[in-house]
Structure formats: C-alpha cells, structure tokens
Motif scaffolding. Sequence first.
Motif, PDB file in Angstrom:
ATOM      1  N   GLY A 218      -2.165   1.053  -7.057  1.00 57.25           N
ATOM      2  CA  GLY A 218      -1.934   2.305  -6.328  1.00 57.25           C
ATOM      3  C   GLY A 218      -2.565   2.280  -4.946  1.00 57.25           C
ATOM      4  N   VAL A 219      -3.770   1.716  -4.841  1.00 54.49           N
ATOM      5  CA  VAL A 219      -4.426   1.590  -3.538  1.00 54.49           C
ATOM      6  C   VAL A 219      -3.604   0.676  -2.631  1.00 54.49           C
ATOM      7  CG1 VAL A 219      -6.482   0.728  -2.331  1.00 54.49           C
ATOM      8  CG2 VAL A 219      -6.750   2.099  -4.405  1.00 54.49           C
ATOM      9  N   GLY A 220      -3.056  -0.396  -3.190  1.00 50.81           N
ATOM     10  CA  GLY A 220      -2.213  -1.302  -2.413  1.00 50.81           C
ATOM     11  C   GLY A 220      -0.970  -0.621  -1.881  1.00 50.81           C
ATOM     12  N   ARG A 221      -0.325   0.185  -2.729  1.00 49.77           N
ATOM     13  CA  ARG A 221       0.858   0.927  -2.267  1.00 49.77           C
ATOM     14  C   ARG A 221       0.486   1.928  -1.177  1.00 49.77           C
ATOM     15  NH1 ARG A 221       1.793   1.049  -7.717  1.00 49.77           N
ATOM     16  NH2 ARG A 221       1.255   3.257  -7.856  1.00 49.77           N
ATOM     17  N   LEU A 222      -0.627   2.629  -1.361  1.00 49.54           N
ATOM     18  CA  LEU A 222      -1.101   3.579  -0.359  1.00 49.54           C
ATOM     19  C   LEU A 222      -1.400   2.867   0.960  1.00 49.54           C
ATOM     20  CD1 LEU A 222      -2.120   6.418   0.462  1.00 49.54           C
ATOM     21  CD2 LEU A 222      -4.346   5.755  -0.506  1.00 49.54           C
ATOM     22  N   ALA A 223      -2.038   1.714   0.890  1.00 48.95           N
ATOM     23  CA  ALA A 223      -2.370   0.948   2.093  1.00 48.95           C
ATOM     24  C   ALA A 223      -1.115   0.557   2.861  1.00 48.95           C
ATOM     25  CB  ALA A 223      -3.178  -0.300   1.720  1.00 48.95           C
ATOM     26  N   GLU A 224      -0.084   0.167   2.146  1.00 47.92           N
ATOM     27  CA  GLU A 224       1.178  -0.181   2.803  1.00 47.92           C
ATOM     28  C   GLU A 224       1.818   1.047   3.451  1.00 47.92           C
ATOM     29  OE1 GLU A 224       3.000  -3.201   3.324  1.00 47.92           O
ATOM     30  OE2 GLU A 224       0.918  -3.809   3.044  1.00 47.92           O
ATOM     31  N   GLU A 225       1.778   2.185   2.756  1.00 48.63           N
ATOM     32  CA  GLU A 225       2.338   3.422   3.313  1.00 48.63           C
ATOM     33  C   GLU A 225       1.608   3.841   4.584  1.00 48.63           C
ATOM     34  OE1 GLU A 225       2.096   6.453   0.292  1.00 48.63           O
ATOM     35  OE2 GLU A 225       3.337   5.292  -1.092  1.00 48.63           O
ATOM     36  N   GLU A 226       0.289   3.719   4.574  1.00 47.53           N
ATOM     37  CA  GLU A 226      -0.533   4.160   5.701  1.00 47.53           C
ATOM     38  C   GLU A 226      -0.674   3.087   6.785  1.00 47.53           C
ATOM     39  OE1 GLU A 226      -1.885   7.204   6.321  1.00 47.53           O
ATOM     40  OE2 GLU A 226      -0.944   7.983   4.513  1.00 47.53           O
ATOM     41  N   GLY A 227      -0.352   1.851   6.459  1.00 50.00           N
ATOM     42  CA  GLY A 227      -0.524   0.770   7.432  1.00 50.00           C
ATOM     43  C   GLY A 227      -1.986   0.477   7.732  1.00 50.00           C
ATOM     44  N   HIS A 228      -2.836   0.709   6.732  1.00 50.57           N
ATOM     45  CA  HIS A 228      -4.278   0.484   6.900  1.00 50.57           C
ATOM     46  C   HIS A 228      -4.788  -0.135   5.607  1.00 50.57           C
ATOM     47  CE1 HIS A 228      -7.895   1.064   9.207  1.00 50.57           C
ATOM     48  NE2 HIS A 228      -8.509   1.540   8.147  1.00 50.57           N
ATOM     49  N   HIS A 229      -5.293  -1.350   5.683  1.00 53.17           N
ATOM     50  CA  HIS A 229      -5.532  -2.156   4.483  1.00 53.17           C
ATOM     51  C   HIS A 229      -7.016  -2.395   4.216  1.00 53.17           C
ATOM     52  CE1 HIS A 229      -1.472  -2.917   5.950  1.00 53.17           C
ATOM     53  NE2 HIS A 229      -1.171  -2.877   4.661  1.00 53.17           N
ATOM     54  N   PRO A 230      -7.491  -1.992   3.038  1.00 56.24           N
ATOM     55  CA  PRO A 230      -8.895  -2.178   2.673  1.00 56.24           C
ATOM     56  C   PRO A 230      -9.164  -3.560   2.091  1.00 56.24           C
ATOM     57  CG  PRO A 230      -7.779  -1.031   0.919  1.00 56.24           C
ATOM     58  CD  PRO A 230      -6.757  -1.241   2.020  1.00 56.24           C
TER      59      PRO A 230
END
Length: 134
Positions: free
Chosen positions: A84-96
């Motif tokens: 879920g964090v990976g999908r969110l990161a792709e949506e936001e264009g900001h990767h943890p």
Amino acid sequence: MRANIECGKQWSLHLEQEGEIVMAESIAQKTCTPCRGGIPPLTEKEASGYLSQTPGWNLLEAGHLIRRKFKFADFREALTFVDGVGRLAEEEGHHPEICFGWGYAEISLQTHKIRGLHENDFIMAAKINQLAGL
C-alpha cells in the motif's frame, strides 16, 4: 484553502504562535509536488513544526530525515502495508526508503534532491499514517 509549494518558491499556510509553527490545513489533504532541487531543505525548527500532524514519526539526522516503525501481527500484514505504501508513493511521486520483515515495517522519508526534508516528506508521512489506520 490549499497551500501551494513549488521548488524554488515555498508558500505555506501556517501561523507563528509563540515560536511554534501551527499548520492551518491538514497536511494529509495536500498532494506532493515535484521537487527539482535548487531550494534549501526545511530547517530543523520548520521540520519540527510538521511533527504535530505526523504522530509517531521521529526527526533524525539533525532534522534531515523522518522515520517511523510500524508493527504488525505477521509477515503478511507487513507486506500488505508495504504494498500500500508503494502504491501511495507512485500516486504521489514521492518514494520512501522501506525496510520490512516479519511483523514490522520501517519507513524513512527524505527529499534526496535537496538532501533534507521538504513538505512532501510530511505529506507522505501523514498519508502513510492514514494508510495504517492511525
């Protein structure tokens, strides 16, 4: 009202109250904006002002990084959360940075282009907290 941020210029909705930065809008409602570098990272004091909207996150490395460890019942729950964090990161264009294993996931955020923290890091932290149900 929405705060606008673009690299090179920063506009943010906040009030100075007795030396403390108070956000006027929930950071989780904002969207990450592309950062191309060329601006200074948030100061440690500025970064500290965002922590009230990102409970559980710790300010590390003299204010240049935030990190949080999440605990889960087993590996599958941790993996589902990380996905879920990976999908969110792709949506936001900001990767943890993500480290996980049986029963835990540790997330670190920093804007590499400016070698420090940007409002985007706190936007992601708040959204990750929401994803975790916090």
